[in-house]
Design a protein around this motif. Structure first.
Motif, PDB file in Angstrom:
ATOM      1  N   GLU A 216      17.067  33.828 -30.336  1.00 34.14           N
ATOM      2  CA  GLU A 216      16.965  32.890 -29.428  1.00 34.14           C
ATOM      3  C   GLU A 216      17.820  33.110 -28.697  1.00 34.14           C
ATOM      4  O   GLU A 216      18.791  32.971 -27.760  1.00 34.14           O
ATOM      5  N   ALA A 217      19.043  33.548 -29.631  1.00 38.11           N
ATOM      6  CA  ALA A 217      20.110  34.464 -29.002  1.00 38.11           C
ATOM      7  C   ALA A 217      19.954  35.685 -27.607  1.00 38.11           C
ATOM      8  O   ALA A 217      20.106  35.935 -27.124  1.00 38.11           O
ATOM      9  N   ARG A 218      18.880  36.580 -28.476  1.00 36.03           N
ATOM     10  CA  ARG A 218      17.924  37.398 -27.615  1.00 36.03           C
ATOM     11  C   ARG A 218      17.800  36.999 -26.045  1.00 36.03           C
ATOM     12  O   ARG A 218      17.749  37.398 -24.907  1.00 36.03           O
ATOM     13  N   HIS A 219      16.414  35.487 -26.059  1.00 40.97           N
ATOM     14  CA  HIS A 219      15.928  35.033 -24.994  1.00 40.97           C
ATOM     15  C   HIS A 219      16.981  33.977 -24.229  1.00 40.97           C
ATOM     16  O   HIS A 219      17.516  34.354 -22.828  1.00 40.97           O
ATOM     17  N   MET A 220      18.142  34.042 -24.496  1.00 40.90           N
ATOM     18  CA  MET A 220      19.558  33.259 -23.589  1.00 40.90           C
ATOM     19  C   MET A 220      19.777  34.589 -23.090  1.00 40.90           C
ATOM     20  O   MET A 220      20.538  34.748 -22.021  1.00 40.90           O
ATOM     21  N   GLU A 221      20.768  35.872 -23.432  1.00 38.73           N
ATOM     22  CA  GLU A 221      20.936  36.949 -23.579  1.00 38.73           C
ATOM     23  C   GLU A 221      19.488  37.589 -21.866  1.00 38.73           C
ATOM     24  O   GLU A 221      19.907  37.738 -20.779  1.00 38.73           O
ATOM     25  N   VAL A 222      17.966  37.744 -22.040  1.00 41.57           N
ATOM     26  CA  VAL A 222      17.422  38.173 -21.130  1.00 41.57           C
ATOM     27  C   VAL A 222      17.053  36.946 -20.217  1.00 41.57           C
ATOM     28  O   VAL A 222      17.228  37.501 -18.456  1.00 41.57           O
ATOM     29  N   PHE A 223      17.338  35.611 -20.352  1.00 41.50           N
ATOM     30  CA  PHE A 223      16.951  34.526 -19.502  1.00 41.50           C
ATOM     31  C   PHE A 223      18.262  34.389 -18.617  1.00 41.50           C
ATOM     32  O   PHE A 223      17.671  34.500 -17.042  1.00 41.50           O
ATOM     33  N   SER A 224      19.325  35.167 -19.168  1.00 41.55           N
ATOM     34  CA  SER A 224      20.507  34.765 -17.837  1.00 41.55           C
ATOM     35  C   SER A 224      20.676  35.642 -17.777  1.00 41.55           C
ATOM     36  O   SER A 224      21.065  35.720 -16.099  1.00 41.55           O
ATOM     37  N   ARG A 225      20.366  37.086 -17.799  1.00 35.01           N
ATOM     38  CA  ARG A 225      20.286  37.958 -17.283  1.00 35.01           C
ATOM     39  C   ARG A 225      19.544  38.478 -15.953  1.00 35.01           C
ATOM     40  O   ARG A 225      20.144  39.066 -14.739  1.00 35.01           O
ATOM     41  N   ARG A 226      18.210  38.642 -16.167  1.00 40.97           N
ATOM     42  CA  ARG A 226      17.410  37.645 -15.292  1.00 40.97           C
ATOM     43  C   ARG A 226      18.057  36.819 -14.237  1.00 40.97           C
ATOM     44  O   ARG A 226      17.650  36.952 -12.625  1.00 40.97           O
ATOM     45  N   ALA A 227      18.963  35.685 -14.741  1.00 33.45           N
ATOM     46  CA  ALA A 227      19.085  35.553 -13.486  1.00 33.45           C
ATOM     47  C   ALA A 227      19.627  35.826 -12.528  1.00 33.45           C
ATOM     48  O   ALA A 227      19.747  34.595 -11.351  1.00 33.45           O
ATOM     49  N   LEU A 228      20.390  36.346 -12.885  1.00 33.86           N
ATOM     50  CA  LEU A 228      22.238  37.096 -12.363  1.00 33.86           C
ATOM     51  C   LEU A 228      21.596  38.271 -11.900  1.00 33.86           C
ATOM     52  O   LEU A 228      22.423  39.222 -10.884  1.00 33.86           O
ATOM     53  N   LEU A 229      19.955  38.859 -11.718  1.00 37.86           N
ATOM     54  CA  LEU A 229      19.908  40.218 -11.645  1.00 37.86           C
ATOM     55  C   LEU A 229      19.393  40.796 -10.491  1.00 37.86           C
ATOM     56  O   LEU A 229      20.648  41.521  -9.784  1.00 37.86           O
ATOM     57  N   ARG A 230      19.880  39.359  -9.680  1.00 33.52           N
ATOM     58  CA  ARG A 230      19.875  40.128  -7.795  1.00 33.52           C
ATOM     59  C   ARG A 230      20.953  39.569  -7.368  1.00 33.52           C
ATOM     60  O   ARG A 230      21.349  39.077  -5.935  1.00 33.52           O
ATOM     61  N   GLY A 231      22.041  39.114  -7.836  1.00 31.87           N
ATOM     62  CA  GLY A 231      23.471  38.669  -7.307  1.00 31.87           C
ATOM     63  C   GLY A 231      23.524  36.721  -7.050  1.00 31.87           C
ATOM     64  O   GLY A 231      24.412  36.660  -7.070  1.00 31.87           O
ATOM     65  N   ALA A 232      22.509  36.211  -7.363  1.00 31.56           N
ATOM     66  CA  ALA A 232      22.881  34.941  -7.604  1.00 31.56           C
ATOM     67  C   ALA A 232      22.875  33.820  -8.342  1.00 31.56           C
ATOM     68  O   ALA A 232      23.145  34.619  -9.437  1.00 31.56           O
ATOM     69  N   GLU A 233      23.170  32.438  -8.066  1.00 31.21           N
ATOM     70  CA  GLU A 233      24.414  32.276  -8.782  1.00 31.21           C
ATOM     71  C   GLU A 233      23.360  31.436 -10.013  1.00 31.21           C
ATOM     72  O   GLU A 233      21.782  31.085  -9.344  1.00 31.21           O
ATOM     73  N   MET A 234      23.295  30.702 -10.811  1.00 32.19           N
ATOM     74  CA  MET A 234      22.476  30.436 -12.002  1.00 32.19           C
ATOM     75  C   MET A 234      22.261  28.771 -10.904  1.00 32.19           C
ATOM     76  O   MET A 234      22.529  28.501 -10.250  1.00 32.19           O
ATOM     77  N   GLY A 235      20.933  28.339 -11.749  1.00 37.40           N
ATOM     78  CA  GLY A 235      20.615  27.011 -10.892  1.00 37.40           C
ATOM     79  C   GLY A 235      21.404  25.873 -11.731  1.00 37.40           C
ATOM     80  O   GLY A 235      22.491  25.475 -11.885  1.00 37.40           O
ATOM     81  N   THR A 236      20.465  24.771 -10.595  1.00 40.19           N
ATOM     82  CA  THR A 236      21.439  23.417 -11.352  1.00 40.19           C
ATOM     83  C   THR A 236      19.956  22.956 -12.623  1.00 40.19           C
ATOM     84  O   THR A 236      19.706  23.550 -13.179  1.00 40.19           O
ATOM     85  N   SER A 237      21.465  21.936 -13.292  1.00 39.22           N
ATOM     86  CA  SER A 237      20.954  21.214 -14.905  1.00 39.22           C
ATOM     87  C   SER A 237      20.992  19.796 -14.737  1.00 39.22           C
ATOM     88  O   SER A 237      22.451  19.364 -14.374  1.00 39.22           O
ATOM     89  N   SER A 238      20.227  19.596 -14.835  1.00 39.24           N
ATOM     90  CA  SER A 238      19.628  18.244 -14.533  1.00 39.24           C
ATOM     91  C   SER A 238      20.631  17.240 -16.388  1.00 39.24           C
ATOM     92  O   SER A 238      20.667  17.965 -17.123  1.00 39.24           O
ATOM     93  N   ALA A 239      20.847  16.097 -14.939  1.00 36.14           N
ATOM     94  CA  ALA A 239      22.022  15.150 -17.071  1.00 36.14           C
ATOM     95  C   ALA A 239      20.681  14.951 -18.139  1.00 36.14           C
ATOM     96  O   ALA A 239      20.699  14.321 -18.724  1.00 36.14           O
ATOM     97  N   GLY A 240      18.652  14.822 -17.384  1.00 36.76           N
ATOM     98  CA  GLY A 240      18.213  14.129 -17.849  1.00 36.76           C
ATOM     99  C   GLY A 240      18.137  14.945 -19.059  1.00 36.76           C
ATOM    100  O   GLY A 240      16.856  14.908 -19.941  1.00 36.76           O
ATOM    101  N   GLY A 241      17.101  16.401 -18.497  1.00 37.43           N
ATOM    102  CA  GLY A 241      17.293  17.547 -18.885  1.00 37.43           C
ATOM    103  C   GLY A 241      18.125  17.347 -20.460  1.00 37.43           C
ATOM    104  O   GLY A 241      17.751  18.012 -21.693  1.00 37.43           O
TER     105      GLY A 241
END
Length: 403
Positions: A216-241
């Motif tokens: 899970e630690a690796r998954h967190m790393e690669v998903f975060s890295r892909r999200a930021l790969l092109r310089g974008a900010e992270m997406g939204t986080s819903s309260a219900g989620g």
């Protein structure tokens, strides 16, 4: 007249303070009970240390001869203790996983399974100390497989492969990656809460959960890295989620937590990762989803095997699982469920274009994904002993947040 010794050992100048006992111990190990070992040596403290050491291990010392000047000659008569008896110890338990203890006592503590246990010491309390509460026969095999299949995020993913996506498609990828990170954070915290509660006698389960946390630690790393790969900010986080995920973290019962996380949540998560692998718009997203999917499948296999094992000894387990689903559903009934931004992002990725027909097809594919998730949950519930109609009803109560 004393019997003639059958073996002899010359310690020279070596004393017990510097390891002489290792030589005596080794020589005695080759003798049967009642066997005699002549021990000679020049260390002045040997007359005190040798009998003291022998008394602690059930051996007897005779003094037939003073020997030459400055040399001690004694005969050690081997006791009836087992060859591997050290420090008056007793066996903690069998060394093979197939002979696990059903309820290891607290006094075994952190002692290795199969080790010889010295009397005394702390009685470490591990509340998950019942084999039927934690074990699955497949655990040793899954641990070996998991350890062999660990992958390096830096080298296993083609981070430098060239690709260019339209801004709106890249935004969809970023939103989905943000959602995946949140889910993987919960999937790491849940087993982390239980690892320290499981008796170390069931070490393969502890090892497997530790590797699961590393996954899970690796998954967190690669998903975060892909999200930021092109310089974008992270997406939204819903309260219900977040509230949905918190119900997993808050569950204190190991069986129920495994059920809600691995059997229901991660089982659906495997379907989601398969969907993302199929419709990924770039090679990096495709690769990380495939790698994570292999790990998550292993997590589901252990969750199922553990609960199937427990169900054999606990006829009330299904009642508890059923109640856990209803309890979680009731606590989330007023929440919005899946983040709308995540749903829309999945439609964009599945559509592959902006023509109305493309969007319509993407929407249908996401609905098909939800149906596949539901069917998978039903199959796993039936495997755990629920009737098909009840499995369908319980699956329908699962959180709309997928995990």
């Amino acid at each position: 007249m004393s019997a003639t010794p059958v073996a002899a050992l010359d310690l020279g100048d070596l004393g017990f303070g510097r390891g002489a006992h290792l030589l005596v111990q080794r020589a005695l190990a080759g003798l049967p009970p009642g066997g005699r070992l002549a021990v000679s040596g020049r260390d002045p403290a040997l007359r005190v240390h040798l009998p003291a050491w022998c008394r602690g291990r059930g051996h007897r010392v005779e003094w037939p001869d003073r020997g030459e000047a400055n040399e001690l000659v004694a005969v050690v008569v081997r006791g009836s203790a087992d060859d591997d008896r050290w420090f008056g110890a007793e066996r903690a338990g069998p060394a093979l996983p197939s002979a696990l203890s059903s309820r290891p006592p607290a006094r075994w503590g952190l002692g290795a399974r199969g080790a010889l246990l010295e009397a005394g010491g702390p009685e470490a309390r591990f509340d998950l100390d019942d084999r039927d509460l934690v074990w699955a026969d497949i655990a040793p095999h899954l641990y070996a497989q998991a350890a062999a299949r660990q992958w390096d995020p830096q080298t296993a993913v083609p981070w430098d492969d060239p690709f260019a996506l339209p801004a709106d498609v890249e935004a969809a990828v970023v939103q989905v990656m943000t959602y995946l990170v949140e889910n993987e954070q919960a999937a790491l915290v849940v087993p982390a809460r239980f690892v320290g509660r499981i008796h170390p006698h069931f070490r393969e389960v502890v090892q497997l959960l530790a590797v699961q946390m590393a996954d899970e630690a690796r998954h967190m790393e690669v998903f975060s890295r892909r999200a930021l790969l092109r310089g974008a900010e992270m997406g939204t986080s819903s309260a219900g989620g977040r509230q949905s995920l918190f119900t997993l973290v808050a569950e204190s019962d190991f069986a129920l937590a495994s059920f809600l996380l691995s059997v229901l949540g991660e089982g659906s998560f495997v379907d989601l990762l398969s969907f993302l692998h199929e419709f990924a718009p770039d090679p990096v997203t495709r690769r990380i989803c495939w790698l994570a999917m292999q790990d998550e499948r292993r997590h589901v296999v252990f969750g199922m095997a553990h609960l199937e094992h427990q169900a054999q000894s606990d006829p009330l387990l299904r009642d508890r699982l059923r109640a856990a689903i209803h309890r979680r559903h009731d606590s989330l009934v007023d929440t919005a469920g899946l983040n709308a931004d995540v749903f829309d992002a999945l439609v964009v990725l599945a559509a592959g274009g902006w023509h109305p027909d493309d969007v319509s097809a993407g929407f249908d594919r996401v609905q098909a994904l939800q149906h596949a998730m539901d069917q998978g949950r039903q199959r796993r519930l039936v495997r755990l002993g629920f009737r098909a109609d009840e499995a369908a009803a319980l699956s329908a109560l699962h959180t709309r947040n997928f995990m």
